[in-house]
Design a protein around this motif. Structure first.
Motif, PDB file in Angstrom:
ATOM      1  N   SER A  45       0.291  11.253   7.355  1.00 27.41           N
ATOM      2  CA  SER A  45       1.068  12.566   7.305  1.00 27.41           C
ATOM      3  C   SER A  45       1.661  14.352   7.695  1.00 27.41           C
TER       4      SER A  45
ATOM      5  N   PHE B 215       1.878  13.981  -3.497  1.00 24.78           N
ATOM      6  CA  PHE B 215       0.837  12.488  -3.756  1.00 24.78           C
ATOM      7  C   PHE B 215      -0.027  12.369  -4.981  1.00 24.78           C
TER       8      PHE B 215
ATOM      9  N   LEU C  68       3.623   9.344  -4.906  1.00 29.24           N
ATOM     10  CA  LEU C  68       2.854   7.927  -4.610  1.00 29.24           C
ATOM     11  C   LEU C  68       2.030   7.075  -5.113  1.00 29.24           C
TER      12      LEU C  68
ATOM     13  N   VAL D 264       2.537   4.698  -7.579  1.00 30.35           N
ATOM     14  CA  VAL D 264       2.976   2.871  -7.005  1.00 30.35           C
ATOM     15  C   VAL D 264       2.447   1.700  -7.196  1.00 30.35           C
TER      16      VAL D 264
ATOM     17  N   SER E  11       6.361   2.155 -12.874  1.00 33.40           N
ATOM     18  CA  SER E  11       6.403   2.789 -11.633  1.00 33.40           C
ATOM     19  C   SER E  11       7.872   2.912 -10.989  1.00 33.40           C
TER      20      SER E  11
ATOM     21  N   ILE F 227       9.051   3.696  -8.204  1.00 36.37           N
ATOM     22  CA  ILE F 227       8.981   3.935  -6.910  1.00 36.37           C
ATOM     23  C   ILE F 227       8.698   2.527  -6.452  1.00 36.37           C
TER      24      ILE F 227
ATOM     25  N   TRP G 228      10.810   4.188  -0.455  1.00 36.17           N
ATOM     26  CA  TRP G 228       9.287   4.826   0.876  1.00 36.17           C
ATOM     27  C   TRP G 228      10.564   4.869   2.145  1.00 36.17           C
TER      28      TRP G 228
ATOM     29  N   ILE H  92       9.988   9.270   1.334  1.00 32.31           N
ATOM     30  CA  ILE H  92       9.169   8.900   1.026  1.00 32.31           C
ATOM     31  C   ILE H  92       8.428   9.217   3.127  1.00 32.31           C
TER      32      ILE H  92
ATOM     33  N   LEU I 275      14.416   9.816  -1.899  1.00 32.65           N
ATOM     34  CA  LEU I 275      12.815   9.732  -3.468  1.00 32.65           C
ATOM     35  C   LEU I 275      13.800  10.370  -4.384  1.00 32.65           C
TER      36      LEU I 275
END
Length: 388
Positions: free
Chosen positions: A125, A305, A308, A311, A316, A318, A324, A327, A360
């Motif tokens: 990242s 994080f 994330l 998932v 979830s 997301i 994504w 993200i 997001l």
């Protein structure tokens, strides 16, 4: 499949950690967040003014309060190069430990394929890369967030407040998370979360040469919406010349989306799945604060994080491609500068974090809204069958 993932990603992750820290981090870049921190630490130890910077320049400024200066002061005992290298080394150790913590928090062993995946995503990242390249404090903020969540989930409330309070004493970016223990009635969290900054400030105040200047000079600058290195809606709008009414409208819209998302998560997930509630709500709070606040910097995205990782959880918010895509926008290390389409490339590069956070947030909101509408449809036939 798990064995293949482990074989592929462990060596790749280890080499990425080395490349990001030993090469990119040590090399540095045009932006150096560590230099003003080191100068402030040295000035603090010498009892010289700390908050005397020129805020009219675009260079990195020292913005930590006296409590943060106290914690940074030990850096001044070493020469600048050694101090910087040690800071990078400790940051890398902290980030690896954060990968372990978040893996364990979501119920996976460090021996599972999830651990190298998490480590790979961390160092892939932009957030982690630029935290190491610019030598910033963000890795310790992530550690504070994860320790807070780990102990809050175990209802060790006094312990949970301490790491949150220490990070707030340096950078108050996690202060919005105090809403979650407030909603969950975990009152003891506030002992450490509020007590630590007060205690550190009380120690630092008599040792500082100019503590009041933080409030008279630095604090007003912190609340200004600058048009550079700022991915918030107001900062991005100022850079691109967006009209004020549209900026205000977008900020209101994202606050409304966050309010609904937090309400829905609190009502339907707080008791049934506390990890999903805490991780998703923290992501919503943080992302909203960066979008609608005066300052949102791209490398804050590492604090998403835990969101994330949801998932992996049933329910979830997301598990959709728009989430994504968002993200990717706020975490990608890819650059979009273009020689052929210079203006377009610059526009994409300077707005990718803003649209990433925005997409997001919209994806999470829509996912929760559709669930709410489905629940309403299920409840209506039941109510219709009840006797008058």
């Amino acid at each position: 499949m798990g064995r293949i993932i482990t074989l592929v990603l462990w060596p790749a992750s280890i080499l990425m950690v080395i490349q990001r820290s030993l090469f990119l981090g040590v090399n540095g870049d045009r932006t150096d967040d560590f230099a003003p921190v080191y100068r402030a630490a040295l000035a603090f130890l010498r009892n010289e003014p700390v908050y005397d910077g020129n805020y009219n320049t675009v260079d990195p400024h020292y913005l930590y309060p006296p409590s943060g200066t106290l914690l940074m002061a030990p850096l001044g005992y070493l020469d600048p190069e050694k101090s910087r290298w040690i800071f990078i080394l400790v940051s890398v150790i902290v980030l690896v430990f954060c990968a372990f913590l978040i893996t364990r928090m979501f119920g996976f062993s460090w021996r599972s394929p999830v651990m190298p995946v998490v480590l790979f995503v961390f160092f892939l990242s932009e957030s982690v890369a630029h935290t190491l390249i610019f030598v910033n404090f963000n890795s310790f903020v992530l550690l504070g967030e994860l320790l807070f969540m780990t102990w809050a989930l175990k209802h060790k409330d006094l312990w949970a407040g301490i790491p949150l309070g220490i990070t707030i004493a340096v950078k108050p970016v996690l202060a919005v998370l105090l809403l979650l223990p407030l909603l969950n009635r975990q009152w003891k969290v506030f002992v450490g979360a509020i007590g630590m900054p007060i205690l550190l400030t009380a120690i630092a105040w008599p040792l500082s040469a100019d503590p009041m200047d933080f409030f008279s000079r630095t604090a007003p600058y912190l609340f200004e919406a600058r048009d550079y290195y700022n991915s918030s809606i107001v900062g991005n709008g100022a850079y691109f010349g967006v009209q004020t009414w549209l900026v205000v409208l977008m900020r209101i819209a994202f606050v409304a989306m966050a309010a609904f998302s937090l309400w829905f998560l609190y009502r339907y997930y707080r008791k049934s799945d506390e990890l999903l509630w805490l991780a998703t709500s923290s992501g919503v709070l943080l992302c909203t604060s960066w979008l609608v606040g005066s300052l949102g910097q791209g490398y804050y995205s590492m604090l998403l994080f835990p969101l994330l990782m949801t998932v992996f959880l049933s329910g979830s918010a997301i598990r959709s491609w728009p989430a994504w895509l968002g993200i990717y926008g706020c975490l990608t290390f890819d650059a979009y500068y273009s020689i052929r389409w210079e203006a377009f490339g610059r526009a994409v590069e300077y707005s990718k974090v803003t649209w990433g956070w925005s997409l997001l947030m919209i994806a999470v909101f829509c996912s929760l809204l559709f669930r709410y509408l489905d629940l309403r449809k299920r409840e209506q036939p039941i109510k219709a069958e009840l006797p008058a």
